[in-house]
Design an enzyme around this catalytic site. Structure first.
Site, mmCIF file in Angstrom:
data_model
loop_
_atom_site.group_PDB
_atom_site.id
_atom_site.type_symbol
_atom_site.label_atom_id
_atom_site.label_comp_id
_atom_site.label_asym_id
_atom_site.label_seq_id
_atom_site.Cartn_x
_atom_site.Cartn_y
_atom_site.Cartn_z
ATOM 1 N N HIS A 63 -16.995 -3.126 1.527
ATOM 2 C CA HIS A 63 -18.695 -3.374 1.776
ATOM 3 C C HIS A 63 -18.967 -3.038 3.248
ATOM 4 O O HIS A 63 -20.179 -2.990 3.664
ATOM 5 C CB HIS A 63 -18.564 -5.153 1.973
ATOM 6 C CG HIS A 63 -17.988 -5.655 2.965
ATOM 7 N ND1 HIS A 63 -18.210 -6.998 3.246
ATOM 8 C CD2 HIS A 63 -17.105 -5.349 3.983
ATOM 9 C CE1 HIS A 63 -17.543 -7.551 4.324
ATOM 10 N NE2 HIS A 63 -16.679 -6.591 4.850
ATOM 11 N N PHE A 123 -8.162 6.282 5.922
ATOM 12 C CA PHE A 123 -8.217 6.485 4.637
ATOM 13 C C PHE A 123 -9.084 7.373 3.980
ATOM 14 O O PHE A 123 -9.092 7.485 2.836
ATOM 15 C CB PHE A 123 -8.489 4.992 4.065
ATOM 16 C CG PHE A 123 -9.648 3.978 4.540
ATOM 17 C CD1 PHE A 123 -10.764 4.493 4.938
ATOM 18 C CD2 PHE A 123 -9.406 2.703 4.836
ATOM 19 C CE1 PHE A 123 -11.848 3.912 5.421
ATOM 20 C CE2 PHE A 123 -10.421 2.016 5.336
ATOM 21 C CZ PHE A 123 -11.643 2.521 5.577
ATOM 22 N N GLY A 139 -3.599 5.666 9.939
ATOM 23 C CA GLY A 139 -4.291 6.760 9.534
ATOM 24 C C GLY A 139 -5.793 6.488 9.104
ATOM 25 O O GLY A 139 -6.116 5.629 9.547
ATOM 26 N N ASP A 176 -3.749 0.957 8.392
ATOM 27 C CA ASP A 176 -5.257 0.709 8.907
ATOM 28 C C ASP A 176 -5.290 1.831 10.326
ATOM 29 O O ASP A 176 -4.445 2.798 10.501
ATOM 30 C CB ASP A 176 -5.237 -0.722 9.740
ATOM 31 C CG ASP A 176 -6.582 -1.032 9.814
ATOM 32 O OD1 ASP A 176 -7.448 -0.568 10.510
ATOM 33 O OD2 ASP A 176 -7.047 -2.114 9.198
HETATM 34 C C1 LIG Z 1 -13.660 -5.718 7.473
HETATM 35 S S1 LIG Z 1 -12.202 -5.288 8.064
HETATM 36 C C2 LIG Z 1 -11.146 -5.930 6.845
HETATM 37 C C3 LIG Z 1 -9.748 -6.098 7.289
HETATM 38 C C4 LIG Z 1 -8.690 -7.229 6.014
HETATM 39 N N1 LIG Z 1 -8.537 -6.232 4.978
HETATM 40 C C5 LIG Z 1 -9.132 -8.410 5.908
HETATM 41 O O1 LIG Z 1 -9.399 -8.620 4.773
HETATM 42 O O2 LIG Z 1 -9.117 -9.056 6.972
HETATM 43 C C6 LIG Z 1 -12.030 -3.334 7.674
HETATM 44 C C7 LIG Z 1 -10.641 -2.748 8.074
HETATM 45 O O3 LIG Z 1 -10.918 -1.423 7.779
HETATM 46 C C8 LIG Z 1 -10.196 -0.756 8.672
HETATM 47 N N2 LIG Z 1 -10.659 0.730 8.670
HETATM 48 C C9 LIG Z 1 -12.167 1.132 9.173
HETATM 49 N N3 LIG Z 1 -11.962 2.483 9.196
HETATM 50 C C10 LIG Z 1 -10.831 2.928 8.524
HETATM 51 C C11 LIG Z 1 -10.337 4.048 8.301
HETATM 52 N N4 LIG Z 1 -11.016 5.314 8.476
HETATM 53 N N5 LIG Z 1 -9.074 4.110 8.136
HETATM 54 C C12 LIG Z 1 -8.421 3.256 7.916
HETATM 55 N N6 LIG Z 1 -8.741 2.131 8.166
HETATM 56 C C13 LIG Z 1 -9.984 1.724 8.562
HETATM 57 C C14 LIG Z 1 -10.667 -1.552 10.053
HETATM 58 O O4 LIG Z 1 -9.929 -1.028 11.140
HETATM 59 C C15 LIG Z 1 -10.533 -2.963 9.452
HETATM 60 O O5 LIG Z 1 -9.193 -3.402 9.930
#
Ligand SMILES: C[S@@+](CC[C@H](N)C(=O)[O-])C[C@H]1O[C@@H](n2cnc3c(N)ncnc32)[C@H](O)[C@@H]1O
Length: 274
Positions: free
Chosen positions: A181, A163, A161, A138
């Site tokens: 989403h 993604f 990092g 994350d």
């Molecule tokens: C809606 S949350 C879902 C968290 C987890 N998967 C859950 O279901 O509880 C989206 C996650 O994507 C991460 N995120 C957003 N942009 C990101 C990026 N560029 N690289 C890595 N993670 C990222 C956010 O920090 C967050 O933890």
């Protein structure tokens, strides 16, 4: 006002007591709304909703309200970021435990949870599969905030990092839970391609999301509310139908191999490399 809506009760002596609805605001009840009530009403989210109409002009309400994207905002405001992480880990759809109980992870040596938040899903899975290890991937501030004692005795490692740049290689299963989403199709496809580049031939990708029904009369009301939240936070990001996910996966070089319903509103979309 809350008593008028049946949330709290005021007795004849003026004492304020709980009702079944106010009890949902406690942290120690099943399906607690505590974390959602805090996260949905916190300033960052609330102000973005005030600019919702910007979405009708092709703009992102959160960016109009705050001059920056949602995740950059969270990076700058740690208090709100940790409220958001706690909300994700305690979302009242029970997705973390339900995914662990529904899918057969027994052949997985290593599971990478991409955008895995504070690691709640991996903790749930690893509790059921003692030989499995996990990587939670994350943003830097999110993984830095995970306490050491939440890493399943060292069986979970954290990787920070972006993604869009790449994700850790060589896991047997990749999880994307309520991640796609947050993004419009082009960005969602880039995230899928990052996973694809990291995956071995026999690895599996599990996209875990709500599936929106094109006819709201038959859909889960929460999914439409989440859909609006995506519009307020990310503009053209949205909940998707099964057909839309199939197309998105195909566009990034995956085949959708099965769609597994769960006891939570989320579905497990299992995909393999094409
Ligand atoms: C809606 S949350 C879902 C968290 C987890 N998967 C859950 O279901 O509880 C989206 C996650 O994507 C991460 N995120 C957003 N942009 C990101 C990026 N560029 N690289 C890595 N993670 C990222 C956010 O920090 C967050 O933890």
């Amino acid at each position: 006002m809350l008593a008028a809506f049946g949330i709290f009760r005021i007795d004849r002596e003026g004492a304020i007591t709980h009702t079944s609805r106010s009890l949902l605001l406690r942290t120690d009840v099943p399906n607690s709304m505590h974390y959602g009530a805090r996260s949905w009403t916190v300033t960052g989210s609330w102000r973005a909703w005030e600019d919702l109409d910007a979405a009708f002009h092709g703009k992102v309400p959160h960016e109009v309200a705050w001059g920056t994207g949602r995740f950059d905002y969270l990076r700058r405001i740690p208090d709100e970021a940790r409220i958001f992480d706690a909300f994700m880990a305690n979302f009242p759809d029970k997705r973390h435990s339900v995914v662990a109980e529904t899918y057969d992870f027994s052949k997985a040596r290593l599971i990478a949870d991409i955008g895995g938040g504070n690691g709640e899903t991996l903790r749930r899975i690893l509790a059921l599969y003692p030989a499995t290890r996990g990587i939670v991937f994350d943003r830097t501030d999110v993984v830095a905030a995970i306490p050491r004692d939440a890493l399943a005795g060292g069986r979970i490692t954290t990787h920070d990092g972006n993604f869009f740049d790449g994700v850790p290689a060589d896991a047997d299963i990749y999880l994307l839970i309520r991640v796609l989403h947050d993004w419009p199709d082009d960005d969602a496809s880039r995230i899928l391609r990052s996973c694809r580049a990291a995956m071995q031939r026999d690895a599996r990708l599990l996209v875990i999301e709500g599936l929106i029904n094109p006819d709201p009369c038959y859909g889960s009301p929460t999914e439409y509310l989440v859909d609006m939240q995506m519009m307020a936070m990310f503009g053209s990001a949205r909940e998707r139908t099964e057909a839309e996910f199939r197309e998105l996966l195909n566009s990034a070089g995956f085949d959708l191999t099965s769609v597994i319903g769960t006891a939570s509103p989320v579905f497990i979309l299992e995909a393999s490399l094409r």
